[in-house]
Scaffold this active site. Structure first.
Site, short mmCIF file in Angstrom:
data_model
loop_
_atom_site.label_atom_id
_atom_site.label_comp_id
_atom_site.label_asym_id
_atom_site.label_seq_id
_atom_site.Cartn_x
_atom_site.Cartn_y
_atom_site.Cartn_z
N GLU B 29 -7.89 6.79 -6.35
CA GLU B 29 -8.46 5.50 -5.98
C GLU B 29 -9.64 5.69 -5.01
O GLU B 29 -9.55 6.47 -4.07
CB GLU B 29 -7.40 4.64 -5.28
N GLU B 54 -1.09 4.24 -9.76
CA GLU B 54 -0.66 5.58 -9.37
C GLU B 54 0.25 6.22 -10.41
O GLU B 54 0.13 7.42 -10.69
CB GLU B 54 0.06 5.56 -8.02
N ASP B 79 2.74 7.55 1.55
CA ASP B 79 3.68 6.44 1.40
C ASP B 79 3.64 5.86 -0.01
O ASP B 79 4.65 5.40 -0.53
CB ASP B 79 3.32 5.31 2.37
N PHE B 80 2.44 5.87 -0.61
CA PHE B 80 2.28 5.24 -1.92
C PHE B 80 2.87 6.09 -3.04
O PHE B 80 2.91 5.66 -4.19
CB PHE B 80 0.80 4.91 -2.20
N HIS B 123 2.57 2.73 6.05
CA HIS B 123 1.30 3.46 5.92
C HIS B 123 1.23 4.67 6.85
O HIS B 123 0.18 5.27 6.98
CB HIS B 123 0.12 2.54 6.25
#
Lengths: 342, 336
Positions: B29, B54, B79-80, B123
């Site tokens: 991204e 993702e 975190d993602f 985050h």
């Protein structure tokens, strides 16, 4: 319920002034980390939230302050949360991306697309426990490429759930122009999953209110979900301090730090042939040019200004209202700051 | 020798590797903005932006790695990974075992990690222990610019999946992007020696799985990674004035662990303190205690870790993340 532009404008103005105060706190360093404001999308939020009532739920994204305020959460609690105070809305633990109000069945998330499953779950429990209640999901166009959101639209369709999916489309996915990373048409995606899609001008609060009202009524009466696609602009871009906007607003301060390494890298030995490097440079410049041409720089796209144009027919009432809202916010700020950290 | 910032060093090493190996491609991204310097050197065919998808682009990175490319897949934050863990857990980590050792997925997943700038609990996580729990994944957590560049080179040469974690408090660009946003009104506890430092003129790989002593010490061995290493060094300096000699071991690689060096050091000092910004339970700190116990070493043990969801408020966050005061207090107790 009939359209009341005065009350919709009041909601939008309260939100705008609150978020402008938040921006000042952020620039003063009283708020750390990121800050995603909803300035520019107020018409979408107001047009939807004005229809909500007890038992309805909201799933918010990282930009949820405005929706919480319009839903009736005390602005003092919101601000004290953002300042990290123990008596803030979430005890200073959540911050602006993770605002929760159990009382209003409202949950936020900083994970893009997570609003989809959350709204579907809220709607599912409404089906069992709160007949006639609905759930709304607010998300951006970037989230439309997230698998869990697409799956949620299908799930709401398959289970005929009372969900209003609200896509606040500003054309950007963080710092990337959405059209560069998105295939097809967003409304068609929803229709392809059996969910009616409605296009609405997200800068026109009356239009949003009308469209959202029909969709919410349909959901309340057991007709299932609707996808509301509303275009808008975000005056501050993705978040405060958004690099592309900084570059456009203060080129002489921001450019050297960016252009010098960029030029050195462009000229660096080892790497692609010149035409590939030029393609790369074009891609970088395209993002800057898109920001320069960005509609967010045009005040004609401000939903508050648009609503105000209509209300100006009664100048005295408008002035009185604006004075009242400003006074209320000033009282809120005094309360917030007088308390200090608890 | 040259001097570089942390992320600058990673990108510089990446650039050197990309010039040598045309199989290396970058995607993720906002990559056209975040890696713009590499984009103008290598062009949009090798440096490309991805949608916020993702699961798709990380999964694609794994298979692209299996079929000849050397992708560096970048996530906005570790975190993602919660959104797309399947690609690592059930695919990248399993290919080698499932194929009887005949096929691997040499993908590098690059992700910022860590807290200390007020971005809240979704985050700012570390998650290296969670990732290291899965057999088949290599987890790198550099603490200096020189190691960051050298480990990136090693990751690109490695024949299996590697997660390369870039601590945001060490990264000049991430901290500017997410923490200050160009403001001069906010301050962060950036460890100077981790954020900027000497790097080689030509990058050489830093071996995976090799820990390094940042400070020798005979009374206690502090083991850490990332920003924790610098917090431990700050505490060790104070303890020195009080007559306590604390050694600081920087693991650099969470998986595979450098068990030999850990055991040797702890056998000598008789005391082990783990400083781990990741969650305390079921993670790196517990694993290290198992490593020394299995080796038959008896020692005094304590840990300074993150025990709860990271709070948003800066003053609360500063207490939750391992800091100099907590490390100091813990060592005083262990050496009493």
């Amino acid at each position: 319920m009939s359209l009341d532009l005065w009350s919709l404008y009041t909601l939008m103005l309260k939100s705008r002034l609150l978020e402008e105060a938040i921006a000042r706190f952020w620039y003063d360093g009283l708020i750390s980390g990121e800050m995603h404001l909803g300035t520019g999308e107020e018409a979408i939020i107001a047009g939807v939230v004005a229809h909500l009532r007890d038992g309805d739920a909201m799933a918010l994204d990282h930009r949820g302050t405005s929706a919480l305020l319009m839903r009736g959460v005390d602005p003092v609690l919101i601000l004290r949360e953002l300042l990290g105070y123990e008596d803030g809305l979430c005890g200073g633990r959540g911050g602006h991306m993770h605002l929760f109000s159990k009382e209003h069945l409202t949950a936020s998330s900083g994970i893009v697309g997570a609003e989809g499953p959350t709204a579907v779950g809220f709607a599912l429990s409404a089906q069992y426990l709160r007949p006639g209640a609905i759930a709304t999901a607010f998300f951006g166009d970037g989230a439309m490429n997230q698998g869990m959101l697409m799956e949620s639209i299908n799930l709401a369709s398959a289970w005929n759930l009372p969900v209003l999916f609200v896509c606040k489309d500003d054309g950007w996915a963080i710092t990337t122009q959405s059209k560069q990373v998105t295939g097809g048409d967003l409304g068609e995606r929803a229709r392809g999953l059996g969910v009616p899609a409605v296009e609405v001008d997200g800068g026109d609060v009356s239009a949003v209110w009308e469209a959202a009202g029909r969709a919410i009524e349909s959901a309340r009466s057991g007709q299932g979900p609707t996808f509301l696609h509303a275009r808008c602009v975000h005056f501050e871009g993705h978040f405060l301090g958004f690099q592309l906007i900084r570059m456009v607003r203060a080129p002489f301060r921001e450019m050297p730090g960016i252009t010098i390494p960029l030029t050195l890298s462009f000229l660096h030995s080892g790497g692609a042939a010149l035409h590939e490097r030029l393609e790369g440079l074009k891609a970088v410049l395209a993002a800057v040019l898109a920001t320069l041409r960005d509609p967010r720089r045009d005040s004609a796209n401000d939903p508050l200004r648009r609503a105000r144009t209509t209300l100006q027919s009664d100048t005295a009432r408008l002035e009185e209202l604006e004075e009242q809202v400003e006074k209320e916010l000033s009282n809120v700020l005094s309360t917030v700051l007088a308390g200090g950290p608890s | 020798m040259r001097t570089m910032f942390f992320t600058q060093a990673i990108d510089d090493a990446l650039g050197q590797a990309m010039a040598d190996d045309p199989r290396i491609v970058l995607f993720g991204e906002d990559i056209p903005l975040l890696r713009r310097n590499l984009l103008v050197r290598f062009g949009p065919k090798r440096v490309r932006g991805a949608p916020i998808s993702e699961s798709a682009f990380l999964g694609a990175g794994v298979a692209a790695a299996m079929s000849g490319l050397r992708p560096v897949v970048e996530l906005y934050m570790v975190d993602f990974l919660g959104v797309c863990m399947d690609a690592l857990l059930n695919h990248a980590a399993k290919v080698e075992a499932f194929s009887g050792g005949k096929w691997t997925a040499p993908v590098v997943v690059r992700a910022p990690c860590g807290g200390g700038y007020g971005d809240g609990g979704q985050h700012e996580q570390s998650l290296w222990g969670w990732l290291a729990h899965v057999p088949g994944l290599t987890i790198l957590v550099p603490s200096t610019p020189a190691d960051a560049g050298g480990l990136m080179l090693a990751a690109l040469q490695h024949d299996g999946p590697v997660i390369f974690l870039e601590h945001k408090l060490l990264s000049e660009t991430w901290l500017e992007f997410l923490g200050s946003g160009g403001r001069r009104t906010v301050q962060f506890g950036v460890p100077a020696e981790g954020a900027k430092g000497a790097v080689p003129n030509k990058w050489e790989p830093v071996p995976i799985g090799k820990a390094v002593f940042r400070r020798e010490g005979s009374d206690i061995t502090i083991v850490s990674v990332g920003v924790g290493v610098h917090r431990a060094l700050e505490a060790a300096k104070i303890l020195e004035t009080e007559g306590i000699s604390a050694g600081v071991l920087d693991l650099r690689t969470v998986s595979p662990l450098d068990k030999t060096v850990v055991c040797e050091a702890v056998a000598k000092s008789g005391r082990l303190l783990v400083v781990d910004e990741d969650y305390e339970g079921f993670g790196l700190s517990g694993e290290l205690s198992a490593v020394v116990l299995e080796a038959g070493i008896s020692c005094k043990y304590a840990r300074v870790c993150t025990q709860t969801t990271i709070p948003y408020a800066r003053h609360l966050e500063d207490q939750i993340l391992p800091n100099k005061q907590r490390i100091y207090a813990s060592i005083r107790k262990l050496t009493q």
